[in-house]
Design a protein around this motif. Structure first.
Motif, PDB file in Angstrom:
ATOM      1  N   ALA A  87       0.835  -1.216   0.000  1.00 34.93           N
ATOM      2  CA  ALA A  87       0.000   0.000   0.000  1.00 34.93           C
ATOM      3  C   ALA A  87       0.862   1.255   0.000  1.00 34.93           C
ATOM      4  O   ALA A  87       1.823   1.363   0.750  1.00 34.93           O
ATOM      5  CB  ALA A  87      -0.916  -0.008   1.216  1.00 34.93           C
ATOM      6  N   ASN A  88       0.508   2.191  -0.858  1.00 33.85           N
ATOM      7  CA  ASN A  88       1.218   3.463  -0.935  1.00 33.85           C
ATOM      8  C   ASN A  88       0.187   4.560  -1.193  1.00 33.85           C
ATOM      9  O   ASN A  88      -0.400   4.621  -2.282  1.00 33.85           O
ATOM     10  CB  ASN A  88       2.259   3.422  -2.057  1.00 33.85           C
ATOM     11  CG  ASN A  88       3.176   4.627  -2.037  1.00 33.85           C
ATOM     12  OD1 ASN A  88       2.756   5.731  -1.689  1.00 33.85           O
ATOM     13  ND2 ASN A  88       4.425   4.426  -2.407  1.00 33.85           N
ATOM     14  N   PHE A  89      -0.030   5.403  -0.200  1.00 31.51           N
ATOM     15  CA  PHE A  89      -1.062   6.434  -0.294  1.00 31.51           C
ATOM     16  C   PHE A  89      -0.500   7.826  -0.551  1.00 31.51           C
ATOM     17  O   PHE A  89      -1.169   8.825  -0.292  1.00 31.51           O
ATOM     18  CB  PHE A  89      -1.926   6.419   0.978  1.00 31.51           C
ATOM     19  CG  PHE A  89      -2.664   5.120   1.177  1.00 31.51           C
ATOM     20  CD1 PHE A  89      -2.273   4.233   2.155  1.00 31.51           C
ATOM     21  CD2 PHE A  89      -3.717   4.776   0.349  1.00 31.51           C
ATOM     22  CE1 PHE A  89      -2.927   3.026   2.331  1.00 31.51           C
ATOM     23  CE2 PHE A  89      -4.392   3.577   0.516  1.00 31.51           C
ATOM     24  CZ  PHE A  89      -3.992   2.687   1.515  1.00 31.51           C
ATOM     25  N   TRP A  90       0.730   7.884  -1.093  1.00 31.86           N
ATOM     26  CA  TRP A  90       1.214   9.166  -1.594  1.00 31.86           C
ATOM     27  C   TRP A  90       0.288   9.640  -2.722  1.00 31.86           C
ATOM     28  O   TRP A  90      -0.344   8.828  -3.401  1.00 31.86           O
ATOM     29  CB  TRP A  90       2.623   9.031  -2.173  1.00 31.86           C
ATOM     30  CG  TRP A  90       3.713   8.691  -1.190  1.00 31.86           C
ATOM     31  CD1 TRP A  90       4.446   7.549  -1.167  1.00 31.86           C
ATOM     32  CD2 TRP A  90       4.182   9.492  -0.119  1.00 31.86           C
ATOM     33  NE1 TRP A  90       5.351   7.592  -0.144  1.00 31.86           N
ATOM     34  CE2 TRP A  90       5.217   8.771   0.523  1.00 31.86           C
ATOM     35  CE3 TRP A  90       3.831  10.752   0.370  1.00 31.86           C
ATOM     36  CZ2 TRP A  90       5.906   9.269   1.622  1.00 31.86           C
ATOM     37  CZ3 TRP A  90       4.518  11.249   1.480  1.00 31.86           C
ATOM     38  CH2 TRP A  90       5.532  10.514   2.086  1.00 31.86           C
ATOM     39  N   LEU A  91       0.292  10.923  -2.960  1.00 36.83           N
ATOM     40  CA  LEU A  91      -0.503  11.506  -4.043  1.00 36.83           C
ATOM     41  C   LEU A  91       0.324  11.603  -5.324  1.00 36.83           C
ATOM     42  O   LEU A  91       1.488  11.999  -5.306  1.00 36.83           O
ATOM     43  CB  LEU A  91      -0.986  12.898  -3.641  1.00 36.83           C
ATOM     44  CG  LEU A  91      -1.833  12.971  -2.362  1.00 36.83           C
ATOM     45  CD1 LEU A  91      -2.083  14.422  -1.982  1.00 36.83           C
ATOM     46  CD2 LEU A  91      -3.148  12.228  -2.557  1.00 36.83           C
ATOM     47  N   ARG A  92      -0.301  11.244  -6.431  1.00 36.56           N
ATOM     48  CA  ARG A  92       0.347  11.462  -7.726  1.00 36.56           C
ATOM     49  C   ARG A  92       0.414  12.965  -8.023  1.00 36.56           C
ATOM     50  O   ARG A  92      -0.387  13.738  -7.491  1.00 36.56           O
ATOM     51  CB  ARG A  92      -0.423  10.751  -8.835  1.00 36.56           C
ATOM     52  CG  ARG A  92      -0.411   9.219  -8.692  1.00 36.56           C
ATOM     53  CD  ARG A  92      -1.136   8.557  -9.857  1.00 36.56           C
ATOM     54  NE  ARG A  92      -1.153   7.094  -9.700  1.00 36.56           N
ATOM     55  CZ  ARG A  92      -0.173   6.291 -10.067  1.00 36.56           C
ATOM     56  NH1 ARG A  92       0.913   6.822 -10.651  1.00 36.56           N
ATOM     57  NH2 ARG A  92      -0.260   4.991  -9.893  1.00 36.56           N
ATOM     58  N   PRO A  93       1.333  13.391  -8.859  1.00 32.63           N
ATOM     59  CA  PRO A  93       1.471  14.833  -9.138  1.00 32.63           C
ATOM     60  C   PRO A  93       0.205  15.479  -9.688  1.00 32.63           C
ATOM     61  O   PRO A  93       0.030  16.690  -9.571  1.00 32.63           O
ATOM     62  CB  PRO A  93       2.612  14.888 -10.157  1.00 32.63           C
ATOM     63  CG  PRO A  93       3.404  13.654  -9.898  1.00 32.63           C
ATOM     64  CD  PRO A  93       2.400  12.608  -9.514  1.00 32.63           C
ATOM     65  N   THR A  94      -0.688  14.674 -10.300  1.00 38.66           N
ATOM     66  CA  THR A  94      -1.914  15.226 -10.880  1.00 38.66           C
ATOM     67  C   THR A  94      -3.122  15.125  -9.931  1.00 38.66           C
ATOM     68  O   THR A  94      -4.245  15.428 -10.327  1.00 38.66           O
ATOM     69  CB  THR A  94      -2.249  14.474 -12.172  1.00 38.66           C
ATOM     70  OG1 THR A  94      -2.299  13.061 -11.901  1.00 38.66           O
ATOM     71  CG2 THR A  94      -1.206  14.752 -13.243  1.00 38.66           C
ATOM     72  N   SER A  95      -2.895  14.736  -8.686  1.00 42.45           N
ATOM     73  CA  SER A  95      -3.999  14.539  -7.744  1.00 42.45           C
ATOM     74  C   SER A  95      -4.742  15.846  -7.461  1.00 42.45           C
ATOM     75  O   SER A  95      -4.120  16.887  -7.208  1.00 42.45           O
ATOM     76  CB  SER A  95      -3.486  13.983  -6.427  1.00 42.45           C
ATOM     77  OG  SER A  95      -4.499  14.011  -5.431  1.00 42.45           O
ATOM     78  N   PRO A  96      -6.082  15.793  -7.453  1.00 43.34           N
ATOM     79  CA  PRO A  96      -6.869  16.989  -7.118  1.00 43.34           C
ATOM     80  C   PRO A  96      -6.783  17.342  -5.635  1.00 43.34           C
ATOM     81  O   PRO A  96      -7.274  18.408  -5.228  1.00 43.34           O
ATOM     82  CB  PRO A  96      -8.297  16.580  -7.494  1.00 43.34           C
ATOM     83  CG  PRO A  96      -8.311  15.094  -7.394  1.00 43.34           C
ATOM     84  CD  PRO A  96      -6.942  14.652  -7.831  1.00 43.34           C
ATOM     85  N   ALA A  97      -6.151  16.483  -4.832  1.00 46.78           N
ATOM     86  CA  ALA A  97      -5.992  16.794  -3.406  1.00 46.78           C
ATOM     87  C   ALA A  97      -4.872  17.794  -3.159  1.00 46.78           C
ATOM     88  O   ALA A  97      -4.830  18.432  -2.095  1.00 46.78           O
ATOM     89  CB  ALA A  97      -5.717  15.508  -2.627  1.00 46.78           C
ATOM     90  N   ILE A  98      -3.973  17.952  -4.142  1.00 50.18           N
ATOM     91  CA  ILE A  98      -2.803  18.804  -3.952  1.00 50.18           C
ATOM     92  C   ILE A  98      -3.191  20.277  -4.006  1.00 50.18           C
ATOM     93  O   ILE A  98      -3.896  20.726  -4.922  1.00 50.18           O
ATOM     94  CB  ILE A  98      -1.740  18.493  -5.018  1.00 50.18           C
ATOM     95  CG1 ILE A  98      -1.235  17.052  -4.840  1.00 50.18           C
ATOM     96  CG2 ILE A  98      -0.570  19.474  -4.932  1.00 50.18           C
ATOM     97  CD1 ILE A  98      -0.319  16.576  -5.944  1.00 50.18           C
ATOM     98  N   ASP A  99      -2.750  21.018  -3.006  1.00 56.00           N
ATOM     99  CA  ASP A  99      -2.956  22.479  -2.933  1.00 56.00           C
ATOM    100  C   ASP A  99      -4.425  22.880  -2.950  1.00 56.00           C
ATOM    101  O   ASP A  99      -4.758  23.996  -3.364  1.00 56.00           O
ATOM    102  CB  ASP A  99      -2.228  23.190  -4.084  1.00 56.00           C
ATOM    103  CG  ASP A  99      -0.716  23.089  -3.981  1.00 56.00           C
ATOM    104  OD1 ASP A  99      -0.220  22.709  -2.897  1.00 56.00           O
ATOM    105  OD2 ASP A  99      -0.032  23.374  -4.983  1.00 56.00           O
ATOM    106  N   SER A 100      -5.331  21.993  -2.519  1.00 55.30           N
ATOM    107  CA  SER A 100      -6.754  22.328  -2.587  1.00 55.30           C
ATOM    108  C   SER A 100      -7.437  22.287  -1.226  1.00 55.30           C
ATOM    109  O   SER A 100      -8.658  22.404  -1.142  1.00 55.30           O
ATOM    110  CB  SER A 100      -7.474  21.364  -3.542  1.00 55.30           C
ATOM    111  OG  SER A 100      -7.446  20.032  -3.040  1.00 55.30           O
ATOM    112  N   GLY A 101      -6.666  22.129  -0.136  1.00 54.53           N
ATOM    113  CA  GLY A 101      -7.247  22.098   1.195  1.00 54.53           C
ATOM    114  C   GLY A 101      -7.311  23.482   1.822  1.00 54.53           C
ATOM    115  O   GLY A 101      -6.946  24.480   1.209  1.00 54.53           O
ATOM    116  N   VAL A 102      -7.785  23.499   3.057  1.00 55.74           N
ATOM    117  CA  VAL A 102      -7.899  24.739   3.797  1.00 55.74           C
ATOM    118  C   VAL A 102      -6.912  24.700   4.960  1.00 55.74           C
ATOM    119  O   VAL A 102      -6.633  23.635   5.523  1.00 55.74           O
ATOM    120  CB  VAL A 102      -9.348  24.950   4.318  1.00 55.74           C
ATOM    121  CG1 VAL A 102      -9.744  23.872   5.321  1.00 55.74           C
ATOM    122  CG2 VAL A 102      -9.528  26.338   4.907  1.00 55.74           C
ATOM    123  N   THR A 103      -6.371  25.844   5.320  1.00 57.39           N
ATOM    124  CA  THR A 103      -5.455  25.914   6.454  1.00 57.39           C
ATOM    125  C   THR A 103      -6.183  25.567   7.749  1.00 57.39           C
ATOM    126  O   THR A 103      -7.251  26.114   8.037  1.00 57.39           O
ATOM    127  CB  THR A 103      -4.843  27.315   6.571  1.00 57.39           C
ATOM    128  OG1 THR A 103      -4.105  27.595   5.377  1.00 57.39           O
ATOM    129  CG2 THR A 103      -3.922  27.412   7.780  1.00 57.39           C
TER     130      THR A 103
END
Length: 444
Positions: free
Chosen positions: A400-416
């Protein structure tokens, strides 16, 4: 550790973060003592050096005072009483915790078989447990045996790895506990069961394959009915923190004795801080559940039940609720009040619940990613239903590897979220333009 080293391995889940060991140090007016325990020692030894260690952890536990450290050396440690391998009843003091830990460079194994617990804290406070492996006896139990022998009076089928409970004589409750960097597995009962405690930090533990054979509806990590023993310290926002843990393959396979039904077996549960199942006052402390990775559990990955004032933030949950008898939320709240569910990634099992709305009041969902499973019962304005694009998601902990791929929509889309400034591996948030969703920041 460098994240690039872990990224290149077959599994990021097999890595435990090793923390530095303790040592004797001056505490107040007395010199703190370091005790040593070895599988080749003797309880008639002094226990004060590696050349004269005790044989049992219990012998050291019976002698500890505030500020002391118990260093446990290589070997296997079995039950010493019906309570299990060790019962801790002696407390530390503010700023002078008693620490139980593996001697640096050693890998001791606590092996409860006939007792109720690997380690049980009975009204003991200011205690740290770190760097230990506790392996239960589930490999030597079959489901048929457990169902036939299921009983609240038989510890063999109900053994917990780590458990806390009140002192039934004095009424004392445990508080100011640190449970850190332990490897807990194959216990028929709970992995970490914290009952009626206050001021608790649970972090960097790997918990798996627990709760299979118990009749008590346990989970991988559970905080049940915490009790306000002491007020928050100045500036302290959370009295209970569950962070940076990995919890998987925990499931109840035997019916809960209360209802004759399958229940729980969650990766992580915050359970009844309202105290609706007891006559205690509702818990006033706030609870943080952050940066955890939970997958392939029988019940929920993470959920709040009958609880209030809980923040479930920056967690990654994958294919939980595997029990055929359950459709618990992958990440969610249930009959809860004042809960924030933010910046999580929830990859749900097909046909199983993504989240719940049942009797929730002021439960905020936002900045989460949902994928798979049933449609979410509730969505925040910035929640997404989209593939999070993990590198190599799996229920197999070896791959199992739950790193995000470079194209993941999770990247830079969260809230502080101010209280979660680092990710699971300690990388500062945000690494990029904004916080990533889930437990792991994407490192370019």
């Amino acid at each position: 550790m460098r994240r690039t080293q872990v990224y290149g391995t077959a599994s990021m889940l097999a890595v435990l973060i090793t923390l530095p060991g303790g040592a004797a140090h001056a505490v107040g007016t007395r010199q703190a003592t370091t005790f040593y325990v070895s599988a080749y020692g003797s309880d008639s030894n002094s226990g004060r050096s590696v050349t004269s260690p005790f044989r049992t952890i219990q012998r050291a536990a019976n002698l500890t005072n505030p500020g002391d450290t118990v260093n446990i050396m290589n070997g296997t440690y079995g039950d010493t009483s019906t309570e299990g391998v060790v019962q801790i009843t002696r407390s530390g003091a503010p700023g002078r915790s008693i620490t139980y830990q593996a001697l640096p460079g050693h890998r001791p194994v606590l092996k409860p078989v006939t007792g109720w617990n690997g380690i049980v804290l009975i009204g003991a406070s200011h205690i740290t447990i770190q760097g230990l492996e506790i392996k239960g006896d589930s490999d030597n139990i079959t489901l048929a045996e457990a169902k036939k022998g299921a009983s609240a009076e038989r510890p063999r089928f109900n053994t917990n790895c780590i458990n806390t409970r009140e002192d039934r004589v004095t009424g004392a409750l445990s508080h100011h506990l640190v449970i850190r960097n332990n490897y807990l597995h194959k216990c028929p009962g709970a992995g970490i069961g914290v009952l009626y405690a206050d001021h608790v930090l649970i972090e960097y533990n790997r918990v798996h394959s627990t709760s299979w054979y118990t009749v008590f509806a346990t989970s991988g990590i559970s905080v049940y009915e915490p009790v306000d023993v002491a007020p928050p310290a100045p500036g302290q926002e959370y009295k209970v923190v569950i962070r940076n843990n990995i919890s998987y393959d925990n499931e109840n396979k035997v019916e809960w004795i209360v209802c004759g039904c399958i229940s729980d077996g969650n990766g992580i549960i915050v359970d009844d801080t309202k105290h609706e199942q007891s006559d205690k006052r509702p818990y006033a402390g706030r609870i943080l559940v952050a940066n955890n990775i939970v997958f392939n559990n029988g019940g929920s990955g993470i959920h709040s039940y009958l609880s209030r004032d809980v923040d479930i933030v920056h967690n990654t949950a994958y294919l939980n609720s595997r029990s055929p008898a359950l459709s618990n939320p992958n990440i969610g709240a249930w009959d809860s009040t004042n809960v924030n569910i933010l910046n999580n990634i929830s990859y749900a099992r097909p046909g199983k619940a993504t989240n719940f709305t049942y009797r929730n009041v002021n439960v905020r969902h936002d900045y989460n990613i949902y994928y798979g499973g049933l449609p979410p019962q509730v969505r925040g304005p910035r929640d997404l239903i989209v593939d999070p694009q993990f590198v190599s998601p799996s229920t197999d902990p070896a791959s199992a590897n739950f790193w995000l791929r470079p194209t993941s929509p999770a990247i830079d889309s969260g809230v502080t979220f101010r209280a979660v400034q680092r990710d699971y591996f300690g990388t500062w948030r945000p690494y990029g333009a904004a916080h990533d969703r889930g437990a792991l920041e994407h490192v370019r």
